[in-house]
Design an enzyme around this catalytic site. Structure first.
Site, PDB file in Angstrom:
ATOM      1  N   HIS A  10      17.221  22.545  49.048  1.00 18.53           N
ATOM      2  CA  HIS A  10      16.226  21.505  48.723  1.00 18.53           C
ATOM      3  C   HIS A  10      15.797  21.644  47.271  1.00 18.53           C
ATOM      4  O   HIS A  10      15.771  22.742  46.725  1.00 18.53           O
ATOM      5  CB  HIS A  10      15.030  21.565  49.673  1.00 18.53           C
ATOM      6  N   HIS A 126      13.158  33.932  40.819  1.00 20.56           N
ATOM      7  CA  HIS A 126      11.826  33.380  40.530  1.00 20.56           C
ATOM      8  C   HIS A 126      11.141  34.165  39.387  1.00 20.56           C
ATOM      9  O   HIS A 126      10.594  33.582  38.464  1.00 20.56           O
ATOM     10  CB  HIS A 126      10.935  33.444  41.774  1.00 20.56           C
ATOM     11  N   GLU A 180       3.072  25.522  54.878  1.00 18.34           N
ATOM     12  CA  GLU A 180       3.962  24.589  55.579  1.00 18.34           C
ATOM     13  C   GLU A 180       3.408  24.274  56.972  1.00 18.34           C
ATOM     14  O   GLU A 180       3.466  23.143  57.438  1.00 18.34           O
ATOM     15  CB  GLU A 180       5.368  25.198  55.714  1.00 18.34           C
ATOM     16  N   GLY A 299       6.766  28.531  44.992  1.00 21.67           N
ATOM     17  CA  GLY A 299       6.046  27.295  45.303  1.00 21.67           C
ATOM     18  C   GLY A 299       4.535  27.424  45.233  1.00 21.67           C
ATOM     19  O   GLY A 299       3.836  26.502  44.793  1.00 21.67           O
ATOM     20  N   ASN A 303       0.017  25.938  42.843  1.00 20.14           N
ATOM     21  CA  ASN A 303      -1.360  25.687  43.258  1.00 20.14           C
ATOM     22  C   ASN A 303      -2.274  25.841  42.037  1.00 20.14           C
ATOM     23  O   ASN A 303      -2.764  26.926  41.710  1.00 20.14           O
ATOM     24  CB  ASN A 303      -1.767  26.655  44.378  1.00 20.14           C
ATOM     25  N   ARG A 408       6.065  17.925  37.366  1.00 19.86           N
ATOM     26  CA  ARG A 408       4.993  17.186  36.695  1.00 19.86           C
ATOM     27  C   ARG A 408       5.513  16.345  35.532  1.00 19.86           C
ATOM     28  O   ARG A 408       6.340  16.804  34.754  1.00 19.86           O
ATOM     29  CB  ARG A 408       3.955  18.163  36.138  1.00 19.86           C
ATOM     30  N   ALA A 409       4.964  15.142  35.421  1.00 20.79           N
ATOM     31  CA  ALA A 409       5.237  14.294  34.261  1.00 20.79           C
ATOM     32  C   ALA A 409       4.279  14.718  33.159  1.00 20.79           C
ATOM     33  O   ALA A 409       3.073  14.831  33.385  1.00 20.79           O
ATOM     34  CB  ALA A 409       5.014  12.842  34.622  1.00 20.79           C
ATOM     35  N   ARG A 488      -6.957  18.597  37.174  1.00 19.90           N
ATOM     36  CA  ARG A 488      -5.722  19.345  36.899  1.00 19.90           C
ATOM     37  C   ARG A 488      -5.242  18.932  35.515  1.00 19.90           C
ATOM     38  O   ARG A 488      -4.550  17.948  35.347  1.00 19.90           O
ATOM     39  CB  ARG A 488      -4.691  18.979  37.969  1.00 19.90           C
ATOM     40  N   SER A 520       3.135  10.820  37.415  1.00 20.32           N
ATOM     41  CA  SER A 520       4.575  10.761  37.171  1.00 20.32           C
ATOM     42  C   SER A 520       5.099   9.329  37.277  1.00 20.32           C
ATOM     43  O   SER A 520       4.637   8.535  38.096  1.00 20.32           O
ATOM     44  CB  SER A 520       5.314  11.685  38.133  1.00 20.32           C
TER      45      SER A 520
HETATM   46 FE   LIG Z   1      11.446  30.030  46.404  1.00 27.58          FE
END
Ligand SMILES: [Fe+2]
Length: 561
Positions: A10, A126, A180, A299, A303, A408-409, A488, A520
């Site tokens: 993904h 990462h 999730e 991910g 935040n 993010r744009a 933000r 965006s």
């Molecule tokens: Fe990951």
């Protein structure tokens, strides 16, 4: 030397390094036009290689963002250990199993790659996706996500010679999986809609905070506590939460159903506990390493509320979160791991901006315009003319130069509006975005003006930090002030984003507010626009009043007869 990074699940993406420097990095979805594209990023690889003026045969090394063999082994063991409760578990992830089985062979077959393929542990990818671009000589590193092969959270110390893990948490203990699960309970799509949960959180009250501390809470040894009794994901669906979760927090929400107080309160408690966990992990990391700088990815590093709080608490002097902090960025980290740690390629310059995607020439814009019967203006002062349109209430698509890498744009593929207009949020939603009304839009501000408008403002070029809007300024920024008074923020520097900076300054000159609402540039449910043709199609298909592509301005209905 060319080193290619690949993520083929993904948020599939590719990144290409030449002699340690980024040539290009982008998500496959921007080219395939399928959001969160799943599969080998053929188009992104082709685009990266073409940008280097090379062919796939010139690429000597490729780096995969996951240790596929380890993933398959770990998941097979988990399945067997938990059998028969896990009998649904295999069925829950068929696409993942298929994508990791024989992935090397498929990459070669689908892309024509003939060089050496390296597999990189996911959390190592990462960490290196944040460490090398940060420019720091040494740093504490924190990665938090749903799961890699097995690791879900890693605390490490990174420098140019080594990457040393200090503490890890492993599946099924996972902050990402808790997110999730709550996303699923709220009737949204897990791994995609976690941002909605974060946006919902400040609307909630604290009724569940104490109880939720049983679900997720920090420990002081660099890990966290998570009661698995509240979850079913580890045993295999159909839902990710257990009966106990429902018994204690209430019935799950169906997708289009009205949000209720207990939904908001669970989002609130989850956000609160996540912040506590992130802060505790950061404190532990600071104490263990003694280092003043932190790099973050995974991910959960998206935040921005937790990140903003982390910065304000002053645990670290400096924090770097790479703009593609999620799995789309892990291909870059894998490529950097292979280039710098395995092949000893010297380090490239620090990342100063997120504009690593493709760019298009004016002739392509003119051809796309001609094909659509659109006539552009070429304003003498593009920033002033666009600022005038925005000040008059227009919602404008703004496309400049190379596309952003990451979700993010940041002023290269953005939709802009006047944040001082209380109706702007609804207008942008009604005309273009069609998002849930509770979700906030973000502000962009020139870096040098940021502290006039936001408390404790620091450089935030990637819109990954949330700051409080100054209380005396909130009334002037209703379009971008969230219900709890936060925003933000993206800070914009003249050096790295000159035209967008000029636009903000021009808008400030005209209105007294050097801030724009920035979201965006995409049409509902679609990926961010990549090419001029997509930007111009958006002008026709949505309520955008105008679109700027490079130096050209297209105002709606200015057509040749
Ligand atoms: Fe990951």
């Amino acid at each position: 030397m060319l080193v290619l990074g690949i993520n083929s699940t993904h948020d599939a993406a590719a990144a290409l390094l030449r002699d340690g420097e980024i040539v290009m990095a982008l998500e496959e979805e921007r080219l395939s036009r399928v959001k969160h594209h799943f599969g080998i990023p053929r188009r992104a690889i082709e685009t990266c290689v073409a940008a280097a003026g090379a062919s796939i045969g010139d690429v000597e090394h490729a780096a995969f963002y996951m240790n596929a063999r380890k993933w398959l082994t770990v998941n097979a063991i988990h399945f067997l250990r938990n059998f028969p409760a896990s009998r649904n578990y295999l069925g829950q992830k068929p696409a993942l199993w298929r994508s990791f089985l024989g992935v090397g062979r498929r990459i070669r077959a689908e892309t024509g790659f003939r060089g050496r393929l390296h597999f990189v542990d996911h959390h190592t990818a990462h960490i290196d996706s944040a460490f090398w671009p940060s420019g720091f000589e040494e740093a504490a590193a924190l990665t938090i996500d749903g799961a890699g092969e097995a690791e879900t959270t890693v605390l490490a110390r990174a420098d140019e010679r080594a990457l040393v893990r200090l503490a890890t948490s492993r599946y099924p203990y996972s902050v990402g999986k808790v997110w999730e699960t709550v996303t699923d309970w709220l009737g949204w799509k897990p791994t995609r809609d976690e941002g909605k949960v974060m946006g919902l959180a400040p609307y909630g009250d604290d009724r569940f905070v104490e109880r939720f501390a049983r679900v997720l809470a920090p420990c002081d040894d660099g890990t966290f506590r998570q009661d698995l009794d509240y979850f079913r994901f580890q045993r295999g669906g159909p839902r990710l939460f257990s009966e106990r979760f429902v018994a204690e927090f209430g019935a799950p929400r169906a997708n289009e159903e009205e949000l209720q107080d207990h939904h908001r309160a669970v989002a609130y408690a989850l956000q609160r506990q996540t912040e506590e966990v992130v802060l505790a992990l950061a404190r532990h990391l600071r104490a263990r390493t003694g280092l003043p700088r932190l790099v973050m990815a995974g991910g959960v590093a998206l935040n921005c509320v937790a990140n903003g709080r982390l910065l304000r608490e002053g645990i670290f002097d400096e924090i770097f979160v790479q703009p593609a902090a999620g799995d789309d960025g892990a291909c870059l980290g894998a490529a950097m791991n292979v280039a710098h740690r395995r092949l000893s390629v010297p380090r490239g310059p620090a990342m100063r901006h997120a504009f690593h995607g493709p760019a298009f020439g004016e002739e392509e814009t003119l051809a796309a315009a001609a094909a659509r019967g659109l006539v552009p203006e070429r304003p003498k002062d593009l920033a002033a003319r666009t600022a005038e349109l925005l000040a008059s209430g227009a919602v404008v698509g703004w496309m400049q130069g190379r596309m952003e890498y990451g979700p993010r744009a940041l002023g290269h593929r953005s939709i802009l509006a006047n944040p001082a207009d209380p109706a702007s949020k609804d207008t942008v939603n009604r005309l273009v975005k069609f998002r849930e009304g509770f979700r906030p839009f973000a502000p962009s501000v020139p870096l040098e003006c940021a502290s006039d408008w936001f408390e404790d403002a620091r450089p935030s070029p990637y819109m990954l930090l949330s700051f409080p809007v100054r209380s005396d300024r909130r009334e002037r920024l209703p379009g971008v002030t969230h219900v709890d008074g936060s925003a933000r923020v993206q800070t914009v520097e003249r050096e790295t984003n000159p035209l967008f900076h000029a636009l903000l300054v021009a808008f400030g000159k005209r209105t007294g507010v050097p801030v724009l609402l920035n979201t965006s540039f995409n049409v509902r449910g679609e990926p961010i626009v990549c090419s001029p043709a997509e930007a111009l199609d958006a002008l026709a298909r949505t309520g955008l009043a105008a679109v700027v592509v490079g130096e050209l301005l297209f105002v709606k209905n200015a057509r040749v007869s």
